[in-house]
Design a protein around this motif. Sequence first.
Motif, short mmCIF file in Angstrom:
data_model
loop_
_atom_site.label_atom_id
_atom_site.label_comp_id
_atom_site.label_asym_id
_atom_site.label_seq_id
_atom_site.Cartn_x
_atom_site.Cartn_y
_atom_site.Cartn_z
N UNK A 208 0.83 -1.21 0.00
CA UNK A 208 0.00 0.00 0.00
C UNK A 208 0.86 1.26 0.00
N UNK A 209 1.90 1.26 0.83
CA UNK A 209 2.77 2.43 0.91
C UNK A 209 3.48 2.70 -0.41
N UNK A 210 3.97 1.64 -1.05
CA UNK A 210 4.69 1.81 -2.32
C UNK A 210 3.75 2.32 -3.41
N UNK A 211 2.53 1.78 -3.48
CA UNK A 211 1.58 2.21 -4.51
C UNK A 211 1.14 3.65 -4.29
N UNK A 212 0.87 4.01 -3.03
CA UNK A 212 0.43 5.37 -2.74
C UNK A 212 1.54 6.37 -3.06
N UNK A 213 2.76 6.03 -2.72
CA UNK A 213 3.89 6.92 -3.01
C UNK A 213 4.11 7.04 -4.51
N UNK A 215 1.84 6.95 -6.86
CA UNK A 215 0.84 7.89 -7.37
C UNK A 215 1.26 9.33 -7.11
N UNK A 216 1.84 9.57 -5.94
CA UNK A 216 2.29 10.93 -5.63
C UNK A 216 3.45 11.34 -6.53
N UNK A 217 4.33 10.41 -6.87
CA UNK A 217 5.42 10.71 -7.79
C UNK A 217 4.89 11.08 -9.17
N UNK A 218 3.81 10.43 -9.62
CA UNK A 218 3.19 10.78 -10.89
C UNK A 218 2.72 12.24 -10.89
N UNK A 219 2.16 12.67 -9.78
CA UNK A 219 1.70 14.04 -9.69
C UNK A 219 2.88 15.02 -9.75
N UNK A 220 3.98 14.68 -9.08
CA UNK A 220 5.18 15.52 -9.16
C UNK A 220 5.68 15.63 -10.60
N UNK A 221 5.69 14.49 -11.31
CA UNK A 221 6.16 14.48 -12.68
C UNK A 221 5.28 15.34 -13.57
N UNK A 222 3.97 15.25 -13.40
CA UNK A 222 3.05 16.05 -14.19
C UNK A 222 3.25 17.54 -13.91
N UNK A 223 3.47 17.88 -12.66
CA UNK A 223 3.70 19.27 -12.30
C UNK A 223 4.99 19.78 -12.94
N UNK A 224 6.02 18.96 -12.92
CA UNK A 224 7.30 19.36 -13.52
C UNK A 224 7.15 19.59 -15.02
N UNK A 225 6.46 18.68 -15.70
CA UNK A 225 6.26 18.82 -17.14
C UNK A 225 5.46 20.07 -17.48
N UNK A 226 4.47 20.37 -16.62
CA UNK A 226 3.67 21.56 -16.87
C UNK A 226 4.49 22.83 -16.66
N UNK A 227 5.28 22.86 -15.60
CA UNK A 227 6.08 24.05 -15.32
C UNK A 227 7.14 24.29 -16.39
N UNK A 228 7.67 23.23 -16.97
CA UNK A 228 8.72 23.36 -17.97
C UNK A 228 8.18 23.26 -19.40
N UNK A 229 6.85 23.28 -19.52
CA UNK A 229 6.20 23.26 -20.84
C UNK A 229 6.69 22.12 -21.72
N UNK A 230 6.76 20.93 -21.13
CA UNK A 230 7.19 19.73 -21.86
C UNK A 230 5.95 19.06 -22.44
#
Length: 887
Positions: A208-213, A215-230
């Motif tokens: 559970x901990x690995x799966x939940x974490x 999902x949170x990493x996916x959100x970080x990645x999406x935020x990074x791509x949005x901020x850098x216009x990738x």
Amino acid sequence: MSSGVQPRRGRLRVFLGAAPGVGKTYAVLSEAHRRVERGTDVVVGFVEHHDRPRTEVLLHGLEQVPRREITYRGAVLTEMDTDAVLARRPAVAVVDELAHTNVPGSRNHKRWQDVEELLAAGVDVVSTVNIQHLESLGDVVESITGVRQRETVPDEVVRRADQIELVDMSPQSLRRRMAHGNIYAPDKVDAALSNYFRPGNLTALRELALLWTADRVDEYLQQYRSEHRIRSTWQARERIVVGLTGGPEGRTLIRRASRMAAKGSGSEILAVHISRADGLTSASPQELAVQRTLVEDLGGTYHHVIGDDIPQALLEFARGVNATQIVLGSSRRKAWQYVFGPGVGATVARDSGPDLDVHIVTHEEVAKGRGLPGARAARLGTARVVAGWLTAFGAPPLLTFLMLASDPGIGFANDVLLFLVLTVAAGMVGGLLPALASATVCSALLNFYFTDPVRTWTISDGRNVVSIAVFFGVAVAVASVVDLAARRTQQAARLRAESEILSVLAGSVLRGEAQHGTGAPGSGSSLEALLERVRETFAMDCVALLERADERAAWTCAGSVGTTESDKRLALPEHGDTDMPVGDNMMLVLSGRVLPAEDRRVLAAFAAQAAGVLDRQRLLGEAEQARELAEGNRIRTALLAAVSHDLRTPLAAIKASVSSLRSGDVEWSAEDEAELLGAIEEGADKLDNLVGNLLDMSRLQTGTVKPHIKDISLEEVVPKALGSVPEGSVRLAVAEALPLVAVDPGLLERTVANLVENAVKYSPDGKKVLVRASALADRVEVRVTDRGPGVPDSDKDRIFEPFQRYGDAPGGAGVGLGLAVARGFAEAMGGTLEAEDTPGGGMTMVLTLCAAHGRGPVRPRPSARTGAPPGLQAQQQSQPQPQRSGA
């Protein structure tokens, strides 16, 4: 005077623990020391070290804000003083246990609300939380551990953290830490290990901990791509390909893929339908249209791909779009049909490689058996044939009317070409017969209306005769080509289907698959499955395999499938409509219709396969009988060895003691007589125990053990089982709050007695065997723990086999039946018996029993202060509190 500038919001860093005790508090304090060494102003707002020496040492050298004391129900309790931390205004505050519930009378109800105030004031916070305390996972954690978490924190609070660091540890390492006393006090370790901190519970929490974490990493990645216009696609992005067959199960697959995509940020769905190049797939255009609309409504895209090798085409498409997952429906074939090949799903899963995950989804569309294509002359379709006939009879008169009405005067050669276009069109649309009809009609119209003399059937110019003859010949040739192409297409499709079936049959012979996969309960024998495949492929009523010893012997049926009436008729080869010989003394007989000669090639392959399957089945039966005989011989040999040694040893002791007492030339003192009588009693007890185990093993081997199940308390049975072991060698810990168990009291007593006797044999001097019981959900466990040498994992199953004794068994340890009998009795009562390693050394036998219906474990209400899981407190009042694990 205020400047009007709002303070910046503090940054939150959360150490997420996979389970209590993995080292969250230790990691937080280590981070605090690192920041202090860099010159950062750090204070400890609240940290509970739980009397753990290593954690307590890390508090030294850190500034701690004094706690606030609150009186509640006559007790003085402490909580974090939020006002004092705000007044101190450090750069970083360490606040442990984010999900903690504050004592009534505190500033806020939950500690995470205190943290929010600190963050709003511009103070950075480093905190901890366990995965089981997340609000959304409460039901999942309860179903796994049987414990309902009372202290929770909203997921959004943790998700808003600027950093989330997972603190993880393997279940085995965590259990060793606990056994060594690094987490809880020694008197609470056994209860924790046998309940909340079971290996299965810890593994599930870790997942559970690995799966939940993740999902949170996916959100970080999406935020990074949005901020850098990738905008380009990265392979880290989830792309889910859904394979559609055109059947109604496609809607289920699309919805399932949509739920999978919703779990990850930015996931895409690509639905693809792959049709063969020959256009012979049985896909419903209407259903595909519905599925295309559905996938587009869910935000996905639809694709149509042509490919003869469907698995390979699907994999090529998935890799071409950088997909990470493939969703397929479970095969429509029946279970026995896997004899003839793994199918599309299994092939895709086998060839997908490490970069593609394949999900097989069940659905309601099953048992759609395969068959050979029908032997039709053409596959133009009804609509095309009708259109061809309309073109043949309607288009020539219409063209004639238009030409006569407009009177273009374009010449006879051009008139012939115009009518030839109509004939070619009729041939291309409808095939041979409409083209011939069109050629006949066009020839007649050319002769009557456009050949001199007009409106007569005579032809005055010989060149016109040649033109009409050429016209008719070209029309017939075009029609023949179209018809030949249709027939060749059908023949190619049929030969392809035949070669596919024949190659699969040949492969199954080489791999020996016929006897595997179809012998599951309820599926019948593999021979019957193969005969059912023959019946379905050729649309027969009944199929039977007949054999005889020689040419003069009568035919006997080795196997048959079909209706009862047809089955009775197939007693002789001549009773069937089609027969296929296999050698001189075996015949495959089919009833229902006479097969054409072109189908007999495939039928011959089926007949040869059926004979091979029958031979393999008989060989397997003979091998099983040989194995049973060998097992019986082994048990008999072991029994003879036991009788010759282990049973004679106590008899020899008894006989020697009796002979000594009966000797008339020796005067025995009272003490000597008592000692000899004690030796007789001890030998008789050993003999009784050995004979009892032999009889019990015999009952288990013959299946005559019939337990009489009734509801009973463990307190009534377990103490009786300890009578055969030395006094003071066992410590019993059975709580009164346990539920009743549904068992046979006699069998349970013998089971526990064998387990305890085995544990006492291996326990070193001065180390008591611990017998404890606990309840979890609808199960009750009895754990017998010793501190002996233990058993390697490779030998844990072997120790439960009859007449097996571990290599370092002490002398006189018996015939090796105790654990075998114990497991047999446990399974007879509907329970299980497994061996586990005891943390710190030794072996633990775990006897799992069914709790009686109508009465679950008694669970006392938790105190308002502790917040410990109620299930843990119910099972044993001295159990530790995993919520307050900290380190």
